[in-house]
Design a protein around this motif. Structure first.
Motif, PDB file in Angstrom:
ATOM      1  N   LEU A  54      40.416  42.200  39.683  1.00 20.68           N
ATOM      2  CA  LEU A  54      40.700  42.161  41.116  1.00 20.68           C
ATOM      3  C   LEU A  54      40.054  40.967  41.804  1.00 20.68           C
ATOM      4  O   LEU A  54      40.629  40.326  42.680  1.00 20.68           O
ATOM      5  CB  LEU A  54      40.222  43.479  41.760  1.00 20.68           C
ATOM      6  CG  LEU A  54      40.435  43.646  43.261  1.00 20.68           C
ATOM      7  CD1 LEU A  54      41.907  43.484  43.621  1.00 20.68           C
ATOM      8  CD2 LEU A  54      39.919  45.000  43.721  1.00 20.68           C
ATOM      9  N   LYS A  55      38.828  40.638  41.380  1.00 23.03           N
ATOM     10  CA  LYS A  55      38.098  39.536  42.020  1.00 23.03           C
ATOM     11  C   LYS A  55      38.845  38.217  41.847  1.00 23.03           C
ATOM     12  O   LYS A  55      38.925  37.410  42.782  1.00 23.03           O
ATOM     13  CB  LYS A  55      36.696  39.460  41.389  1.00 23.03           C
ATOM     14  CG  LYS A  55      35.689  38.689  42.188  1.00 23.03           C
ATOM     15  CD  LYS A  55      34.245  39.001  41.800  1.00 23.03           C
ATOM     16  CE  LYS A  55      33.984  39.118  40.336  1.00 23.03           C
ATOM     17  NZ  LYS A  55      32.525  39.160  40.043  1.00 23.03           N
ATOM     18  N   ARG A 129      32.882  42.748  43.434  1.00 20.53           N
ATOM     19  CA  ARG A 129      32.123  41.588  42.967  1.00 20.53           C
ATOM     20  C   ARG A 129      31.587  41.796  41.550  1.00 20.53           C
ATOM     21  O   ARG A 129      31.591  40.893  40.728  1.00 20.53           O
ATOM     22  CB  ARG A 129      30.968  41.280  43.926  1.00 20.53           C
ATOM     23  CG  ARG A 129      30.446  39.858  43.746  1.00 20.53           C
ATOM     24  CD  ARG A 129      29.325  39.520  44.707  1.00 20.53           C
ATOM     25  NE  ARG A 129      29.689  39.705  46.093  1.00 20.53           N
ATOM     26  CZ  ARG A 129      28.824  39.619  47.103  1.00 20.53           C
ATOM     27  NH1 ARG A 129      27.550  39.361  46.854  1.00 20.53           N
ATOM     28  NH2 ARG A 129      29.218  39.796  48.341  1.00 20.53           N
ATOM     29  N   ASP A 130      31.134  43.009  41.251  1.00 18.58           N
ATOM     30  CA  ASP A 130      30.611  43.300  39.905  1.00 18.58           C
ATOM     31  C   ASP A 130      31.708  43.717  38.939  1.00 18.58           C
ATOM     32  O   ASP A 130      31.474  43.783  37.732  1.00 18.58           O
ATOM     33  CB  ASP A 130      29.577  44.434  39.959  1.00 18.58           C
ATOM     34  CG  ASP A 130      28.361  44.091  40.794  1.00 18.58           C
ATOM     35  OD1 ASP A 130      28.206  42.909  41.132  1.00 18.58           O
ATOM     36  OD2 ASP A 130      27.588  45.014  41.113  1.00 18.58           O
ATOM     37  N   ARG A 209      43.484  50.238  35.997  1.00 16.86           N
ATOM     38  CA  ARG A 209      43.698  50.136  37.439  1.00 16.86           C
ATOM     39  C   ARG A 209      45.200  50.030  37.704  1.00 16.86           C
ATOM     40  O   ARG A 209      45.945  49.470  36.889  1.00 16.86           O
ATOM     41  CB  ARG A 209      43.013  48.882  38.018  1.00 16.86           C
ATOM     42  CG  ARG A 209      41.528  48.756  37.765  1.00 16.86           C
ATOM     43  CD  ARG A 209      40.704  49.835  38.444  1.00 16.86           C
ATOM     44  NE  ARG A 209      40.886  49.861  39.890  1.00 16.86           N
ATOM     45  CZ  ARG A 209      40.186  49.126  40.768  1.00 16.86           C
ATOM     46  NH1 ARG A 209      39.264  48.294  40.326  1.00 16.86           N
ATOM     47  NH2 ARG A 209      40.398  49.237  42.060  1.00 16.86           N
ATOM     48  N   THR A 210      45.625  50.544  38.866  1.00 16.31           N
ATOM     49  CA  THR A 210      47.030  50.425  39.280  1.00 16.31           C
ATOM     50  C   THR A 210      47.178  49.677  40.593  1.00 16.31           C
ATOM     51  O   THR A 210      48.289  49.403  41.025  1.00 16.31           O
ATOM     52  CB  THR A 210      47.672  51.817  39.445  1.00 16.31           C
ATOM     53  OG1 THR A 210      46.903  52.573  40.402  1.00 16.31           O
ATOM     54  CG2 THR A 210      47.722  52.566  38.125  1.00 16.31           C
ATOM     55  N   SER A 211      46.057  49.317  41.224  1.00 13.39           N
ATOM     56  CA  SER A 211      46.112  48.699  42.555  1.00 13.39           C
ATOM     57  C   SER A 211      46.371  47.197  42.507  1.00 13.39           C
ATOM     58  O   SER A 211      46.537  46.564  43.539  1.00 13.39           O
ATOM     59  CB  SER A 211      44.810  48.983  43.313  1.00 13.39           C
ATOM     60  OG  SER A 211      43.696  48.575  42.548  1.00 13.39           O
ATOM     61  N   PHE A 212      46.402  46.613  41.311  1.00 12.96           N
ATOM     62  CA  PHE A 212      46.750  45.198  41.145  1.00 12.96           C
ATOM     63  C   PHE A 212      47.308  45.034  39.736  1.00 12.96           C
ATOM     64  O   PHE A 212      47.191  45.932  38.899  1.00 12.96           O
ATOM     65  CB  PHE A 212      45.547  44.284  41.377  1.00 12.96           C
ATOM     66  CG  PHE A 212      44.412  44.503  40.439  1.00 12.96           C
ATOM     67  CD1 PHE A 212      44.283  43.745  39.287  1.00 12.96           C
ATOM     68  CD2 PHE A 212      43.464  45.496  40.683  1.00 12.96           C
ATOM     69  CE1 PHE A 212      43.238  43.958  38.398  1.00 12.96           C
ATOM     70  CE2 PHE A 212      42.415  45.722  39.796  1.00 12.96           C
ATOM     71  CZ  PHE A 212      42.302  44.945  38.648  1.00 12.96           C
TER      72      PHE A 212
END
Length: 502
Positions: A54-55, A129-130, A209-212
């Motif tokens: 995501l980052k 961030r992590d 993850r499914t959000s991206f």
């Protein structure tokens, strides 16, 4: 061909340009790789960039470009840093490579076949961030009602469908492994932290993850991408050809050491071995969590404005000078601090004034007084004692480097350099030139032997400078010395630092 030795850096997350912390780890790992080569080991050294998550997607969006284009741009900066700092890697891996996607999906399938993955719903705290999930009990208070991760980074409440890994099932297996292999996590302080964490109980881990969608697709669940750390950690086996039984795989796995920063020890010493156990892949022999490099004692951050570009430091001070300073100044495994004046003072005192001056004086006297012909070493007691002192120091350095105690090894090495300079003062070859030219030649010959041994010992630390000095000496032995050129000119403070240092 010597015994195999496989070493890796942590895979770098390129959501921004490389900083001095990345350089520190790359240099330390390179020193080990070069040192092991001098010990006759067949070394495989891997580094690279971890480009999903995501980052990275957010950073690309902020620049108005696609994640792949952003990854290409940022990864090239890390490769350029490695080239500039003389990092002798065998493989620079990128997690966006097709071969890595295949390897990541293969380890996923192996974990699924073991029955260790199940579909569920994730609700909990996540730090972008992590790229890490945190339990409520691990959070610390920020300003107002703000919650922060143990690293002090912002967390957000996340709810989404997710695949989970049965990490809880591996708690005792991990503890058993730590007990059976006390050197699996080093240094001891990191080992103790990890053991306490695992003894406190492990929750199952959300691994998709499914959000991206910027990541490795989950086999059979195309709307899921793998948790970036499962994908990232797999790089260490991708680079050897996993899941295929390649020659590289058979020769170099399991890895001898994953060299990482202390902030990612949990991922490497808890999650990674559990993933490997699940996939029936042998575990690496060691995870070494080194300390942070602080700027004048402070952790570097963009908001404070003290993030330093390693390319700038290399330009100001020289690559070998920077490498020497970092390995000499910091007790490896602990946090260390640096500043421009610390670099200048350490390099001038030890490389320029002590070792560099010793080599330059000795070779210049041979060029000037012996027509460039390098004489044989002397046989007097003081000659033998000096060479014995040098041999002892090199043996001490070798033993210390095997244990990654670079500063202690270089301390022993500097002791021998000082002994050589004391020998010069005692024997006074410039005076012997008039009173006993034969003895002068023996003294200078003894010093060349000592200097060559000392130079060979620090090739892993200062490969370019040591290489030039060895080449000068060896060419002189084969033929005649040419006019020697100082290898370590004295450093000056960069103009913008002088005010800060005052």
């Amino acid at each position: 061909m010597g015994d195999p030795y496989y070493i890796t850096t942590a895979i770098n997350y390129p959501n921004g340009p490389p900083h001095i912390g990345h350089a520190y780890e790359a240099i330390a790992t390179d020193v080990i790789a070069r040192f092991m080569r001098t010990q006759g080991r067949d070394v495989r050294f891997q580094t690279g960039t971890d480009e999903h998550g995501l980052k990275m997607a957010q950073a690309a969006r902020a620049k108005g470009i696609e994640p792949r284009a952003f990854a290409d741009e940022m990864s090239s900066l890390f490769r350029a840093m490695d080239e500039r700092l003389n990092i002798s890697y065998d493989r620079f891996i990128r997690t966006s490579e097709e071969a890595h996607h295949r390897a990541s999906q293969a380890i996923w399938q192996a974990m699924a076949d073991k029955g260790d993955l199940y579909l569920g719903r994730y609700e909990g705290w996540y730090s972008v961030r992590d790229e890490a999930y945190y339990d409520e009990s691990e959070l610390i208070a920020g300003e107002g009602d703000e919650k922060l991760s143990p690293q002090g980074t912002p967390v957000e409440w996340t709810v989404e469908e997710s695949w989970f890994f049965k990490l809880s099932a591996y708690q005792q297996k991990l503890l058993d492994h730590y007990e059976a292999h006390p050197d699996f996590i080093r240094p001891e302080s990191r080992r103790n932290e990890v053991v306490r964490f695992v003894e406190g109980g492990l929750s199952d881990l959300s691994v998709s993850r499914t959000s991206f969608d910027w990541g490795v697709k989950v086999p059979g669940s195309a709307d899921h991408v793998m948790y970036v750390w499962l994908d990232a950690l797999t790089n260490y086996i991708t680079g050897l050809g996993y899941p295929d039984r390649t020659e590289l795989w058979d020769r170099f796995w399991p890895a001898d050491v994953h060299m990482i920063g202390k902030d990612v020890v949990r991922f490497h010493a808890v999650y990674w071995p559990a993933f490997l156990m699940s996939a029936d892949v042998p575990l690496p022999r060691q995870v070494y969590g080194h300390g942070f490099l602080l700027s004048r004692g402070e952790k570097m951050s963009k908001s404070v404005g003290n993030v330093v570009d390693p390319m700038t430091l290399a330009e100001h001070f020289g690559v070998d000078q920077l490498r020497y300073f970092l390995m000499r100044e910091v007790t490896f495994g602990q946090d260390g601090s640096y500043s421009a004046e610390a670099i200048v003072n350490r390099v001038n005192a030890e490389l320029a004034n002590s070792f560099g001056n010793l080599a330059q004086r000795t070779l210049s006297m041979i060029f000037k007084n012996l027509d460039g012909v390098i004489p044989a070493a002397g046989e007097a007691d003081e000659d033998r004692q000096l060479l014995s002192r040098v041999d002892d120091a090199v043996a001490e350095l070798t033993a210390r480097f095997h244990d990654f105690a670079f500063s202690a090894g270089l301390e022993a090495w500097m002791g021998a350099v000082f002994a050589c300079n004391a020998y010069v003062d005692t024997t006074a070859p410039w005076a012997l030139k008039k009173t006993d030219p034969a003895r002068m030649a023996e003294v200078l010959g003894t010093l060349v032997v000592a200097i060559r041994k000392l130079t060979s010992a620090v090739v892993p630390i200062i490969p370019e400078s040591a290489g030039k000095l060895l080449e000068t000496i060896d060419r002189g032995v084969a033929n005649r010395l040419e006019q020697p050129v100082p290898v370590f000119p004295r450093l000056e403070m960069p103009a913008e630092e002088e005010g800060a240092a005052a």
